[in-house]
Design an enzyme around this catalytic site. Structure first.
Site, mmCIF file in Angstrom:
data_model
loop_
_atom_site.group_PDB
_atom_site.id
_atom_site.type_symbol
_atom_site.label_atom_id
_atom_site.label_comp_id
_atom_site.label_asym_id
_atom_site.label_seq_id
_atom_site.Cartn_x
_atom_site.Cartn_y
_atom_site.Cartn_z
ATOM 1 N N ASP A 6 30.737 0.232 59.413
ATOM 2 C CA ASP A 6 29.886 -0.955 59.353
ATOM 3 C C ASP A 6 29.620 -1.427 60.777
ATOM 4 O O ASP A 6 30.240 -0.936 61.724
ATOM 5 C CB ASP A 6 30.540 -2.071 58.523
ATOM 6 N N ASP A 20 26.300 3.261 64.059
ATOM 7 C CA ASP A 20 25.244 3.811 63.214
ATOM 8 C C ASP A 20 25.749 5.050 62.478
ATOM 9 O O ASP A 20 26.120 6.054 63.089
ATOM 10 C CB ASP A 20 24.059 4.171 64.119
ATOM 11 N N ASP A 33 21.742 -2.664 51.026
ATOM 12 C CA ASP A 33 20.613 -3.590 50.956
ATOM 13 C C ASP A 33 19.459 -2.938 50.215
ATOM 14 O O ASP A 33 19.064 -1.814 50.536
ATOM 15 C CB ASP A 33 20.159 -3.985 52.358
ATOM 16 N N LYS A 36 11.024 -5.576 49.184
ATOM 17 C CA LYS A 36 9.578 -5.548 49.417
ATOM 18 C C LYS A 36 9.085 -4.101 49.537
ATOM 19 O O LYS A 36 9.723 -3.273 50.177
ATOM 20 C CB LYS A 36 9.226 -6.314 50.688
ATOM 21 N N ASP A 72 23.050 -3.229 42.081
ATOM 22 C CA ASP A 72 22.661 -4.128 40.989
ATOM 23 C C ASP A 72 21.160 -4.420 41.043
ATOM 24 O O ASP A 72 20.683 -5.329 40.368
ATOM 25 C CB ASP A 72 23.456 -5.436 41.046
ATOM 26 N N ARG A 106 33.924 -9.924 43.834
ATOM 27 C CA ARG A 106 33.454 -11.283 43.559
ATOM 28 C C ARG A 106 31.929 -11.327 43.548
ATOM 29 O O ARG A 106 31.325 -11.968 42.683
ATOM 30 C CB ARG A 106 34.009 -12.229 44.637
ATOM 31 N N PHE A 107 31.300 -10.641 44.477
ATOM 32 C CA PHE A 107 29.835 -10.646 44.557
ATOM 33 C C PHE A 107 29.233 -9.961 43.326
ATOM 34 O O PHE A 107 28.232 -10.419 42.780
ATOM 35 C CB PHE A 107 29.376 -9.938 45.833
ATOM 36 N N GLU A 108 29.852 -8.870 42.922
ATOM 37 C CA GLU A 108 29.362 -8.184 41.745
ATOM 38 C C GLU A 108 29.503 -9.069 40.511
ATOM 39 O O GLU A 108 28.609 -9.125 39.668
ATOM 40 C CB GLU A 108 30.135 -6.887 41.544
#
Length: 305
Positions: free
Chosen positions: A161, A188, A211, A215, A247, A285-287
């Protein structure tokens, strides 16, 4: 919803927009831009002095980008000149590093951290004491990675990361759990895959909630693309599994299409579709927040042929 800061990769052709370097610095200009002179500017000593001042300013910014933010910690711009101008699937951001994260970086980075500088091929056997190694690209704050490492101490996790607080947080969590099978790579992932991993050296790849770049004009920035899989396939051992999760329904569909079409990968799901969530991938938690909002999470598991 994406739980990760934007993930480190893609290899694609340049686009008109300015490419963002791994450093996330306020100036994204290249060395050539530093010395460029505006053709409309007046010539003469004043113009020469202004150009020299601009060049000196860019040089100072370049040096700052290459200095570690903490003594002995991750470099701000580890690969330097290896940063070609190309579309990337990540956009690094600066955010505050807590005292605990800074302490973990200063104590543990020399032992468990490495910069992706593109200057050497990693000896994963030495780095992980002979453990099989799985590469994880984009780990956010590292909670899920730390949990997987603790649950499976017989597998090494090379976690990549560019988010400094997340790097410090993962190191701290692994240390607290007594896990010694995590190494944190800064930079990278394209450079890592292309220049720093030996053929057939990895036992798996994990890409969780990258991510989605929702768009349409940004779809080219998505991580899972044919060119990316071309880089991944040679460094995976035969039978090694690429495990993706998202998701974002349109991105899941693209992942399934791209992976299915690639000649070096085969779907492990009998019906050729999505796979059930494996027990080893923690529910984060985010999921959970996404599921509460009605999001559907899709897992994809493809084996390298």
């Amino acid at each position: 919803m994406s739980e990760q800061p934007l993930n480190p990769t893609t290899a694609a052709a340049p686009e008109p927009e300015a490419a963002t370097a791994v450093t996330g610095s306020a100036t994204g200009s290249t060395a050539s831009e530093a010395t460029a002179v505006d053709a409309t500017a007046p010539a003469g000593p004043a113009a020469d002095e202004a150009a020299a001042l601009r060049a000196a300013s860019f040089e100072r910014a370049r040096r700052l980008r290459q200095e570690p933010r903490f003594p002995g910690g991750p470099a701000a711009d580890p690969a330097g000149s290896h940063h070609e101008r190309r579309i990337r699937s990540f956009q690094p951001r600066r955010s505050r590093v807590t005292t605990g994260q800074q302490d973990a970086l200063e104590r543990l980075w020399p032992k468990w951290g490495l910069d992706i500088d593109g200057k050497r091929v990693l000896d994963l056997d030495q780095l992980f004491d002979g453990l099989p190694v799985v590469l994880e690209i984009g780990f956010g704050m590292g909670e899920a990675t730390a949990r997987m490492a603790a649950d499976d101490p017989g597998t090494g996790i090379l976690a990549v990361d560019v988010h400094t607080p997340g790097q410090g947080n993962l190191l701290g969590l692994a240390d607290k759990a007594g896990s010694t099978n995590v190494r944190v790579a800064n930079g990278d992932a394209v450079i890592l895959l292309r220049e720093m991993l030996a053929p057939e050296s990895l036992d798996g790849l994990r890409v969780y909630f990258p991510d989605p770049w929702p768009k349409a004009r940004h779809h080219k920035r998505r991580l899972i693309q044919p060119e990316f899989l071309d880089l991944v396939a040679p460094v995976l051992k035969p039978g090694a599994v690429v495990h993706c999760a998202t998701d974002w329904e349109p991105y899941a569909e693209q992942m399934l299409e791209v992976l299915t079409a690639h000649p070096r990968f085969a779907n492990t799901a009998a019906d050729g579709g999505y796979a059930p969530r494996p027990a080893f991938r923690p529910l984060t938690r985010f999921e959970g927040q996404g599921l509460d909002k009605g999001h559907v999470v899709h897992d994809l598991l493809f084996a390298r042929i």
